[in-house]
Design an enzyme around this catalytic site. Structure first.
Site, PDB file in Angstrom:
ATOM      1  N   TYR A 125      11.018  -0.178  17.976  1.00 19.35           N
ATOM      2  CA  TYR A 125      12.191   0.291  18.718  1.00 19.35           C
ATOM      3  C   TYR A 125      13.452  -0.412  18.199  1.00 19.35           C
ATOM      4  O   TYR A 125      14.460   0.237  17.935  1.00 19.35           O
ATOM      5  CB  TYR A 125      11.995   0.016  20.213  1.00 19.35           C
ATOM      6  CG  TYR A 125      13.118   0.525  21.083  1.00 19.35           C
ATOM      7  CD1 TYR A 125      13.135   1.844  21.531  1.00 19.35           C
ATOM      8  CD2 TYR A 125      14.170  -0.308  21.451  1.00 19.35           C
ATOM      9  CE1 TYR A 125      14.175   2.317  22.324  1.00 19.35           C
ATOM     10  CE2 TYR A 125      15.219   0.154  22.234  1.00 19.35           C
ATOM     11  CZ  TYR A 125      15.212   1.465  22.673  1.00 19.35           C
ATOM     12  OH  TYR A 125      16.239   1.930  23.455  1.00 19.35           O
ATOM     13  N   ASP A 126      13.342  -1.741  18.046  1.00 20.91           N
ATOM     14  CA  ASP A 126      14.488  -2.506  17.521  1.00 20.91           C
ATOM     15  C   ASP A 126      14.914  -1.963  16.163  1.00 20.91           C
ATOM     16  O   ASP A 126      16.099  -1.857  15.871  1.00 20.91           O
ATOM     17  CB  ASP A 126      14.115  -3.994  17.360  1.00 20.91           C
ATOM     18  CG  ASP A 126      14.167  -4.729  18.687  1.00 20.91           C
ATOM     19  OD1 ASP A 126      14.789  -4.210  19.636  1.00 20.91           O
ATOM     20  OD2 ASP A 126      13.578  -5.831  18.786  1.00 20.91           O
ATOM     21  N   GLU A 150      14.647 -12.554  35.514  1.00 19.95           N
ATOM     22  CA  GLU A 150      13.587 -11.712  34.962  1.00 19.95           C
ATOM     23  C   GLU A 150      12.333 -11.816  35.837  1.00 19.95           C
ATOM     24  O   GLU A 150      11.926 -12.924  36.190  1.00 19.95           O
ATOM     25  CB  GLU A 150      13.290 -12.253  33.564  1.00 19.95           C
ATOM     26  CG  GLU A 150      12.746 -11.282  32.587  1.00 19.95           C
ATOM     27  CD  GLU A 150      13.818 -10.462  31.851  1.00 19.95           C
ATOM     28  OE1 GLU A 150      13.413  -9.545  31.131  1.00 19.95           O
ATOM     29  OE2 GLU A 150      15.020 -10.702  31.998  1.00 19.95           O
ATOM     30  N   LYS A 161      23.918 -18.935  24.666  1.00 23.10           N
ATOM     31  CA  LYS A 161      25.092 -18.497  25.425  1.00 23.10           C
ATOM     32  C   LYS A 161      26.162 -19.565  25.307  1.00 23.10           C
ATOM     33  O   LYS A 161      25.853 -20.755  25.466  1.00 23.10           O
ATOM     34  CB  LYS A 161      24.740 -18.347  26.912  1.00 23.10           C
ATOM     35  CG  LYS A 161      23.739 -17.251  27.185  1.00 23.10           C
ATOM     36  CD  LYS A 161      23.369 -17.178  28.659  1.00 23.10           C
ATOM     37  CE  LYS A 161      22.283 -16.132  28.842  1.00 23.10           C
ATOM     38  NZ  LYS A 161      21.717 -16.154  30.189  1.00 23.10           N
ATOM     39  N   ARG A 175      17.816  -3.415  36.743  1.00 18.36           N
ATOM     40  CA  ARG A 175      19.034  -3.227  35.960  1.00 18.36           C
ATOM     41  C   ARG A 175      19.390  -1.738  35.842  1.00 18.36           C
ATOM     42  O   ARG A 175      20.552  -1.375  35.804  1.00 18.36           O
ATOM     43  CB  ARG A 175      18.840  -3.826  34.564  1.00 18.36           C
ATOM     44  CG  ARG A 175      19.986  -3.516  33.661  1.00 18.36           C
ATOM     45  CD  ARG A 175      20.155  -4.523  32.552  1.00 18.36           C
ATOM     46  NE  ARG A 175      18.950  -4.679  31.767  1.00 18.36           N
ATOM     47  CZ  ARG A 175      18.765  -5.684  30.913  1.00 18.36           C
ATOM     48  NH1 ARG A 175      19.686  -6.618  30.775  1.00 18.36           N
ATOM     49  NH2 ARG A 175      17.668  -5.773  30.212  1.00 18.36           N
ATOM     50  N   CYS A 219     -29.569  -0.910   6.891  1.00 17.87           N
ATOM     51  CA  CYS A 219     -30.993  -0.738   6.567  1.00 17.87           C
ATOM     52  C   CYS A 219     -31.544   0.618   7.008  1.00 17.87           C
ATOM     53  O   CYS A 219     -32.716   0.904   6.792  1.00 17.87           O
ATOM     54  CB  CYS A 219     -31.821  -1.850   7.198  1.00 17.87           C
ATOM     55  SG  CYS A 219     -31.992  -1.665   8.975  1.00 17.87           S
ATOM     56  N   CYS A 274     -33.763  -5.754   8.085  1.00 17.03           N
ATOM     57  CA  CYS A 274     -32.360  -5.392   7.831  1.00 17.03           C
ATOM     58  C   CYS A 274     -31.662  -6.525   7.082  1.00 17.03           C
ATOM     59  O   CYS A 274     -31.621  -7.659   7.558  1.00 17.03           O
ATOM     60  CB  CYS A 274     -31.681  -5.123   9.170  1.00 17.03           C
ATOM     61  SG  CYS A 274     -29.919  -4.850   9.034  1.00 17.03           S
TER      62      CYS A 274
HETATM   63  O1  I6G Z   1      18.342  -9.552  29.653  1.00 18.75           O
HETATM   64  C1  I6G Z   1      18.556 -10.845  29.578  1.00 18.75           C
HETATM   65  C2  I6G Z   1      17.519 -11.718  29.451  1.00 18.75           C
HETATM   66  C3  I6G Z   1      17.730 -13.074  29.379  1.00 18.75           C
HETATM   67  C4  I6G Z   1      19.889 -11.329  29.631  1.00 18.75           C
HETATM   68  C5  I6G Z   1      20.104 -12.706  29.547  1.00 18.75           C
HETATM   69  C6  I6G Z   1      19.016 -13.576  29.420  1.00 18.75           C
HETATM   70  O2  I6G Z   1      19.274 -14.864  29.349  1.00 18.75           O
HETATM   71  C7  I6G Z   1      18.201 -15.767  29.165  1.00 18.75           C
HETATM   72  N1  I6G Z   1      21.374 -13.182  29.588  1.00 18.75           N
HETATM   73  C8  I6G Z   1      22.369 -12.332  29.708  1.00 18.75           C
HETATM   74  C9  I6G Z   1      23.732 -12.875  29.730  1.00 18.75           C
HETATM   75  C10 I6G Z   1      22.157 -10.959  29.796  1.00 18.75           C
HETATM   76  N2  I6G Z   1      20.916 -10.453  29.759  1.00 18.75           N
HETATM   77  C11 I6G Z   1      23.277 -10.012  29.918  1.00 18.75           C
END
Ligand code: I6G
Length: 669
Positions: free
Chosen positions: A36-37, A174, A291, A137, A410, A431
């Site tokens: 995909y990337d 996440e 970041k 998201r 065999c 065998c």
């Molecule tokens: O989707 C993301 C995963 C992890 C992120 C993220 C991230 O930081 C560890 N940080 C930002 C600023 C954004 N998405 C927009």
């Protein structure tokens, strides 16, 4: 020319949109992330070269996927963006250079460096410290309301603790399924004949987007924070790193892997360290995120269409790649087990080139609905053997995989016992494949420990027909070995010496070396200690064998069957004739125990006694506890609803004890 470029751009957009639909809407990815990337990067490159074809509808301009109708919609007050990627140190340097140019800054920049968890991005909204809303998201502007589901995730606080919590605070992070929990969940799902998930990220997404939050509650999900969205009625520090520590102090989960790094060298060092640690983490990561730490600089840099300018993800080598299934080979193991092995168009995945992957058995081929010619997704998570996790439907021309009915080596018949997953060649030592494996096993370290007799040498010796079975090793000469590949005079001498040396062994090692099915080193040792002689083991009946620790009905059957085969007897005779010997074993002092030599069988339901505890007490008193009744049995303990074993005991005139009588007997010692 330009027309064909436009066609290419349109085709790429359509392709990517179809993959987006499969990934975001169906939770059923149709290609790997790596593939995909690559598609996104090709499209982005073409759009950059031809700005006249740029379009706001292009997937390069969007974040995530559409919102599922099944959930209510939530409009993000502050867009939830995604991240741009870099794939090398050079690309990271370019990213840093771009920022410095924009900031007109020549000093080394400080970065907050975080692992990029491979899960599902969500937003948590706290008001007055209470969790009031959670959203996916979605497309970055509108997400799905998953509040009920998120509230079932155990490490997400419903109420924040501590001081100076802003009146409104949006935490982003996440949702993941920890790796160990994912394996346990999949194991359970597959053993219940349900589908299981391809990877932990899919498992997290599929579990979070459930309409019934009771289902989500049963899934082992976890959350880790990576940032902050809206803040109202409160002040936060001006460092990204400090902000994350502040979230942690309020009770929000944060991984242990967040650090500060100065300039590109420290960023790369952090990347290398995290990549090394990847295999030890209990969550999957697909990269590291750099970041700009200073929030004022972040604000100055702002955003491009879909991602902040002040952050980028440095991707790790993919753990999933796609390739083509070229063929399936069927390998024959030592015990005749037939293992289908996928032959793959070689692909670099998880840090190695993979060209073969075990398919385990016929059920696995069926489960994956695999056909030769399929495009398949190969997964090799850190240090784990590669596996095919999915066949992509509709790919290339396809040929059915036919499981053979006769052995590919065999030609003997292949049998699959009902209820067993494994199919086996019935050829035994006839065998060549089984012969090679049997000889390799015989020579292995735990068994006869013949140093220098590696796999390649055994294969040559069998192929050249210099040996057919383990006993033939003892007739080999230096002259026969010298012409073999990669063996000179010295190695040949050493090998012959090692063969002579191994003749001095122990009974347990000899039993192990015979390669009887399901007789490993512990069982071989128990057999030797119990019967003391090879003759004793060979003459033992199923009932006798079941008196040995570790030996149940099935293992006893394998042992009896093994010694009953003429070809095995011939090999044993030849081995003994070549002067393999071992010291005599002295019987353990058991005579003093009150129930020494007595054989008990426990049958029926015992009302007040734990069967295992009773067995252990009997054994501690010197008795043997068998699973079946024979003329050698001394006592049958019959609980409620005892059936055929009790009848047999009565027929044979064996003493039958009630549970109470057993308790009295045990109490008398
Ligand atoms: O989707 C993301 C995963 C992890 C992120 C993220 C991230 O930081 C560890 N940080 C930002 C600023 C954004 N998405 C927009």
């Amino acid at each position: 020319m330009t027309e064909s470029i436009l066609k290419k751009i349109i085709a790429l957009r359509q392709q990517i949109q179809a993959h987006n639909h499969a990934y975001y809407t169906l939770d059923e990815p149709s290609i790997t992330d790596a593939e995909y990337d690559r598609l996104i990067r090709s499209l982005r490159a073409l759009e950059k070269q031809h700005p006249e074809y740029a379009s706001p509808d292009s997937p390069t301009q969007s974040v995530g996927g559409p919102v599922l109708a099944a959930f209510s919609k939530i409009e993000h007050e502050m867009a939830m963006l995604s991240l741009d990627n870099v794939f090398s140190a050079d690309e990271l340097n370019e990213f840093i250079q771009r920022i410095q140019n924009r900031l007109k800054n020549t000093q080394e920049l400080t970065f907050c460096v975080e692992p990029k968890l491979d899960g599902l991005a969500i937003s948590l909204l706290y008001e007055h410290g209470k969790l009031i809303r959670a959203a996916t998201r979605g497309d970055g502007s509108i997400g799905e309301d998953v509040t009920h589901n998120v509230k079932t995730i155990k490490n997400i606080p419903h109420t924040l603790q501590g001081d100076a919590i802003p009146v409104r605070l949006e935490v982003r992070g996440e949702v993941i399924m920890p790796i160990a929990a994912f394996h346990a969940f999949n194991h359970q799902a597959l053993s219940n004949d349900s589908k299981g998930f391809v990877n932990p990220r899919n498992a997290a997404a599929g579990s979070l987007r459930q309409l019934d939050s009771n289902i989500t509650a049963q899934r082992p999900l976890a959350f880790y924070s990576y940032g902050i969205g809206i803040v109202e009625g409160g002040m936060l520090t001006d460092s990204q790193f400090q902000r994350l520590q502040q979230l942690k102090d309020w009770g929000l989960p944060l991984t242990d892997e967040v650090i500060l790094a100065q300039g590109p060298e420290q960023c790369i060092a952090a990347y290398t360290q995290l990549l090394e640690k990847r295999a030890q983490l209990d969550y999957e990561i697909d990269g590291i995120v750099y970041k700009i730490d200073d929030i004022a600089l972040q604000e100055q840099l702002g955003f491009v269409a879909r991602a902040p300018r002040w952050a980028t993800a440095h991707k790790f080598p993919a753990q999933e790649e796609q390739t083509q299934l070229l063929d399936v080979e069927f390998q024959v193991g030592r015990t005749g087990a037939i293992t289908p092995v996928a032959i793959l168009d070689p692909v670099f995945v998880g840090g190695v080139t993979v060209s073969r992957a075990s398919l385990h058995n016929a059920d696995e081929i069926q489960r994956l609905q695999l056909k030769i010619g399929n495009t398949v997704i190969i997964r090799r998570a850190a240090d784990v053997i590669p596996q095919i996790v999915k066949a992509i439907p509709g790919s290339q021309s396809q040929t059915e995989i036919i499981f053979p009915t006769t052995c590919p080596v065999c030609n003997s018949e292949i049998e699959r016992i009902e209820g067993e997953a494994i199919a086996r060649c019935t050829g035994g030592l006839y065998c060549a494949a089984q012969r090679k494996q049997a000889i390799k096993y015989f020579a292995s370290r735990k068994a006869m420990n013949i140093e220098g007799l590696g796999d390649k040498v055994v294969e040559q010796l069998v192929d050249e027909q210099l040996i057919n079975n383990p006993a033939d090793l003892f007739n080999l000469t230096v002259e026969q070995l010298i012409p073999l590949e990669r063996i000179g005079t010295k190695k040949a001498d050493n090998l012959i010496n090692a063969i002579i040396q191994c003749k001095q062994t122990t009974l347990a090692k000899f039993i192990l070396a015979l390669g009887i099915r399901e007789v490993g080193d512990a069982t071989a040792k128990n057999l030797a200690e119990y019967f003391l002689t090879l003759d004793g083991i060979q003459k033992a009946t199923n009932e006798d064998l079941e008196l040995v620790d570790d030996v149940g009905e099935i293992v006893a059957r394998h042992i009896v069957t093994f010694f009953r085969q003429n070809h095995n007897q011939e090999v044993i005779t030849a081995l003994l004739a070549s002067d393999i010997h071992w010291p005599e074993i002295q019987p353990k002092e058991q005579q003093a125990l009150p129930l020494a030599g007595k054989i008990f069988v426990l049958t029926g339901a015992l009302a007040h006694t734990d069967r295992n505890a009773a067995k252990q007490t009997l054994q501690a008193l010197g008795a043997k506890v068998s699973g079946s009744v024979s003329k050698n049995t001394d006592y049958v303990v019959a609980g409620a609803a005892a059936g055929s074993k009790l009848s047999k005991a009565q027929d044979l005139g064996i003493a039958v004890l009630t549970e109470d009588e057993l308790v009295t007997l045990l109490a008398s010692f």
